[in-house]
Design an enzyme around this catalytic site. Structure first.
Site, PDB file in Angstrom:
ATOM      1  N   GLN A   1      14.440  62.396  12.767  1.00 35.38           N
ATOM      2  CA  GLN A   1      13.921  62.989  14.002  1.00 35.38           C
ATOM      3  C   GLN A   1      14.932  63.890  14.707  1.00 35.38           C
ATOM      4  O   GLN A   1      14.667  64.358  15.811  1.00 35.38           O
ATOM      5  CB  GLN A   1      13.391  61.902  14.932  1.00 35.38           C
ATOM      6  CG  GLN A   1      14.438  61.010  15.584  1.00 35.38           C
ATOM      7  CD  GLN A   1      13.783  59.857  16.321  1.00 35.38           C
ATOM      8  OE1 GLN A   1      13.283  58.921  15.710  1.00 35.38           O
ATOM      9  NE2 GLN A   1      13.763  59.916  17.646  1.00 35.38           N
TER      10      GLN A   1
ATOM     11  N   GLY B   1      16.853  50.523  30.604  1.00 38.10           N
ATOM     12  CA  GLY B   1      15.497  50.976  30.254  1.00 38.10           C
ATOM     13  C   GLY B   1      14.956  50.167  29.084  1.00 38.10           C
ATOM     14  O   GLY B   1      13.816  49.688  29.110  1.00 38.10           O
ATOM     15  N   HIS B   2      15.791  49.994  28.041  1.00 38.76           N
ATOM     16  CA  HIS B   2      15.350  49.192  26.890  1.00 38.76           C
ATOM     17  C   HIS B   2      15.108  47.737  27.315  1.00 38.76           C
ATOM     18  O   HIS B   2      14.148  47.107  26.872  1.00 38.76           O
ATOM     19  CB  HIS B   2      16.421  49.196  25.793  1.00 38.76           C
ATOM     20  CG  HIS B   2      16.648  50.532  25.170  1.00 38.76           C
ATOM     21  ND1 HIS B   2      17.830  51.210  25.269  1.00 38.76           N
ATOM     22  CD2 HIS B   2      15.831  51.309  24.413  1.00 38.76           C
ATOM     23  CE1 HIS B   2      17.752  52.346  24.598  1.00 38.76           C
ATOM     24  NE2 HIS B   2      16.546  52.446  24.090  1.00 38.76           N
TER      25      HIS B   2
ATOM     26  N   GLY C   1       8.662  53.719  26.455  1.00 41.26           N
ATOM     27  CA  GLY C   1       8.968  54.193  27.807  1.00 41.26           C
ATOM     28  C   GLY C   1       8.257  55.505  28.113  1.00 41.26           C
ATOM     29  O   GLY C   1       8.096  56.355  27.234  1.00 41.26           O
TER      30      GLY C   1
ATOM     31  N   MET D   1      16.666  53.255  19.130  1.00 45.41           N
ATOM     32  CA  MET D   1      17.741  53.818  18.308  1.00 45.41           C
ATOM     33  C   MET D   1      19.075  53.239  18.786  1.00 45.41           C
ATOM     34  O   MET D   1      20.137  53.845  18.597  1.00 45.41           O
ATOM     35  CB  MET D   1      17.738  55.336  18.386  1.00 45.41           C
ATOM     36  CG  MET D   1      16.450  55.923  17.809  1.00 45.41           C
ATOM     37  SD  MET D   1      16.623  57.573  17.146  1.00 45.41           S
ATOM     38  CE  MET D   1      17.054  58.475  18.607  1.00 45.41           C
TER      39      MET D   1
ATOM     40  N   ASP E   1       9.787  59.275  27.535  1.00 48.38           N
ATOM     41  CA  ASP E   1       9.407  60.073  26.363  1.00 48.38           C
ATOM     42  C   ASP E   1       7.884  60.168  26.345  1.00 48.38           C
ATOM     43  O   ASP E   1       7.208  59.603  25.481  1.00 48.38           O
ATOM     44  CB  ASP E   1       9.953  59.418  25.094  1.00 48.38           C
ATOM     45  CG  ASP E   1      11.464  59.398  25.083  1.00 48.38           C
ATOM     46  OD1 ASP E   1      12.063  60.480  25.102  1.00 48.38           O
ATOM     47  OD2 ASP E   1      12.054  58.304  25.103  1.00 48.38           O
TER      48      ASP E   1
ATOM     49  N   ARG F   1      21.514  58.748  25.856  1.00 48.51           N
ATOM     50  CA  ARG F   1      22.348  59.949  25.900  1.00 48.51           C
ATOM     51  C   ARG F   1      23.215  60.003  27.163  1.00 48.51           C
ATOM     52  O   ARG F   1      24.191  60.754  27.198  1.00 48.51           O
ATOM     53  CB  ARG F   1      21.487  61.203  25.837  1.00 48.51           C
ATOM     54  CG  ARG F   1      20.843  61.410  24.481  1.00 48.51           C
ATOM     55  CD  ARG F   1      19.823  62.510  24.545  1.00 48.51           C
ATOM     56  NE  ARG F   1      19.059  62.590  23.313  1.00 48.51           N
ATOM     57  CZ  ARG F   1      19.364  63.384  22.295  1.00 48.51           C
ATOM     58  NH1 ARG F   1      20.403  64.171  22.364  1.00 48.51           N
ATOM     59  NH2 ARG F   1      18.617  63.386  21.212  1.00 48.51           N
TER      60      ARG F   1
END
Ligand code: PAF
Length: 279
Positions: free
Chosen positions: A62, A37-38, A149, A31, A152, A189
């Site tokens: 979502q 992390g991405h 990941g 998103m 989640d 976030r």
């Protein structure tokens, strides 16, 4: 800069020619508001595949809360810049109408009780929306492998069920959570947290480690209660702290079952989740 595709026509044309040249295609759905992390998902994708498609799409379906959707960071230009140094990368960033053409209901898939637990209980409809967008994207990108990941964890479990249920020939690859040196799980976030909140948010990682290290002394139920005490300082507002089976995501009663501790908590106005496999 990676190749930017914004229309389905361009994506489908690109995928067809990549497949004609026998490229193994990896897929990293995001998103946006990309972070390390991405990038680690993309790196794993590029090490296992010839090319990687990254989707950037803030999926309104979502978000069960419209203010959460509105405050979600939207940073396409910065994202493209961050991806600048990667070879063999394609970015698909459609609008809502371009992606769904009014047909979003066609991509619903029932995955059962697992979608109603943990996040599903606190964010009704969340996984329904995740499934719709990931299913729509899988149909277009037709990847050989897709990278998700472990932060989640429940999403990963649900995507695996969806792929099995639909018989899609896509390998779902689980990638370890990336953390700051202090332990804060990387998340888009985190951009919404100020310095003090980033520090306070470490309570989540401290709690997860406490629970992991105390299994020999307490039952799962006792540790769940002890873990909640970490949130009594009032810096974070705990939504849930659950110790569940890694497969069913149902609460466990003894340590015989392979388990994971999952936490969701608000830090200021920002909702954070994290987890740690315990045994
Ligand atoms: O994990 C995310 O960023 C999103 O849930 C996903 C998989 C990109 C679907 O919108």
């Amino acid at each position: 800069m990676p190749v930017l595709l914004t229309t389905i026509d361009n994506l489908v044309f690109t995928i067809r020619s990549l497949k004609e040249q026998d490229n193994r295609i990896g897929f990293v759905p995001t998103m946006g508001a990309l972070h390390q992390g991405h990038l680690s998902l993309i790196k794993q994708g590029l090490s296992a595949c010839d090319v990687v498609v990254v989707s950037i799409f803030v999926n309104p379906l979502q978000f069960n809360n419209s203010s959460d959707f509105k405050s979600y960071p939207n940073t396409l230009d910065a994202d493209l810049k961050l991806l600048g140094s990667f070879p063999n990368l394609y970015v698909f960033a459609p609008t809502f109408d371009e992606l769904f053409h009014g047909q979003e209901s066609d991509f619903k898939v029932e995955v059962g009780e697992v979608a109603t637990l943990l996040e599903g209980a606190w964010r009704p409809g969340h996984f329904g929306g995740v499934i719709q967008v990931v299913n729509a994207l899988f149909r277009l990108v037709e990847p050989d492998a897709a990278f998700f990941g472990e932060k989640d964890y429940q999403q990963l479990a649900i995507i695996k069920i969806m792929v099995r249920k639909l018989g899609l020939p896509i390998e779902i690859m689980a990638c370890p959570t990336q953390r700051s040196p202090e332990g804060l799980a990387m998340s888009s976030r985190n951009m919404l947290l100020n310095t003090e909140e980033k520090h306070q948010a470490l309570i989540i990682w401290e709690t997860l480690n406490y629970i992991k290290n105390k299994q020999a002394n307490y039952s799962p139920k006792q540790l769940q209660e002890l873990g909640k005490i970490f949130f009594n300082s009032g810096h974070l507002r705990l939504e849930y702290l659950e110790i569940v089976c890694v497969d069913t995501l149902q609460p466990i009663s003894d340590w015989e079952t392979k388990s994971i501790c999952c936490i969701a908590a608000y830090c200021g106005n920002t909702r954070l989740i994290d987890n740690l496999v315990l045994n």
